[in-house]
Each structure stands twice: as structure tokens, then as C-alpha cells.
Enzyme design. Structure first.
Site: not given
Length: 150
Positions: A13, A15
Site C-alpha cells: 500500500d 497511501h
């Protein structure tokens, strides 16, 4: 005494916005924050918790694959003798998440002390962390929360 927390985004990930906001809020609340950034491995969380004698590890995941990324995480925590470290996870934890209560239960069974959805206000997580680590808020915050009747 300042409490140290490890913060990062697990797995593949990338983000970063959520942990940046959370880092700022935790720093403002008086925590010593070690931000691992994005695409952090389970071992990086464990190593950082060990190296910094952390009281808590906060795992973030927004791309929906947290269950896969966190398989075996608490076994690594136990192997490193970090059983007393408080662990949180938050974000968009599963693809197509429809019932957060089911998701929450799943991650609690995996060993996380608290599970938050992507809509959680940072203050809610900070209040939970203070409660779990037995920290009283600073005097200035206690005074601002008092109400006065006339």
C-alpha cells in the site's frame, strides 16, 4: 513520560495521506512518533518497535488487502517478545468492505487491540491510545474540556 508509537502503512500500500495526518495529530498530542512511511513490511514494524522501545504499533492500510498483509503479524510480535505492545489497525481494511463489525472482529481475532475504519477521526484514535496506555491528557486539554455554568 513521552510514549513512543510506531506508525506506517503495511504491505504494498502506498497511501500516505492518512498516516501523515495521524502523525501530525499524534505529535501534537505529545507522542513520540516513528513514521515508517508506506510499503512497510511486518518485520519493519517489529524491528522499529524493538529498536525504539515502543508502547504501541499503529498499522494503516487503505488498499483493501490488510488481511493478507497482516497474516502472522502478531506471531512476529510475540517472537520479538513484544506482547505488551498495543497494536492498532485502521483504514479501508478489505476490498468491498460492507459490514465493518465483521471486519473489526476478524482483525481483533488476528490480535489487534483496536480496529478503526477509514472514517475514524484521529482524535478518536488518540483518545483510545491514551486510555490503552493509561495516559492522562495534558492539563491544557483537561481545562478546555471543562464547562462553566453561570
Amino acid at each position: 513520560m513521552t510514549k513512543t508509537v510506531i506508525l506506517g502503512v503495511i504491505g504494498s500500500d502506498a497511501h500516505v495521506v492518512g498516516i501523515t495526518i495521524l502523525e501530525q495529530a499524534l505529535n501534537a498530542a505529545g507522542f513520540d512518533v516513528i513514521n515508517l512511511g508506506v510499503q512497510s513490511s511486518q518485520q519493519e514494524f517489529v524491528d522499529a518497535a524493538t529498536d525504539h522501545d515502543a508502547e504501541a504499533v499503529l498499522v494503516s492500510s487503505l488498499y483493501g488487502h490488510a488481511e493478507q498483509d497482516c497474516q502472522g503479524f502478531h506471531e512476529r510480535v510475540a517472537d520479538a517478545d513484544l506482547e505488551d505492545v498495543t497494536t492498532y489497525i485502521g483504514g479501508n481494511l478489505s476490498v468491498g468492505q460492507t459490514d465493518f463489525e465483521e471486519t473489526k472482529e476478524k482483525f481483533q481475532k488476528m490480535g489487534f487491540d483496536r480496529v478503526f475504519n477509514s472514517e475514524t477521526d484521529p482524535e478518536e484514535a488518540i483518545e483510545a491510545l491514551r486510555a490503552d496506555l493509561d495516559i492522562r491528557p495534558p492539563e491544557s486539554e483537561r481545562e478546555s474540556s471543562r464547562t462553566v455554568s453561570v
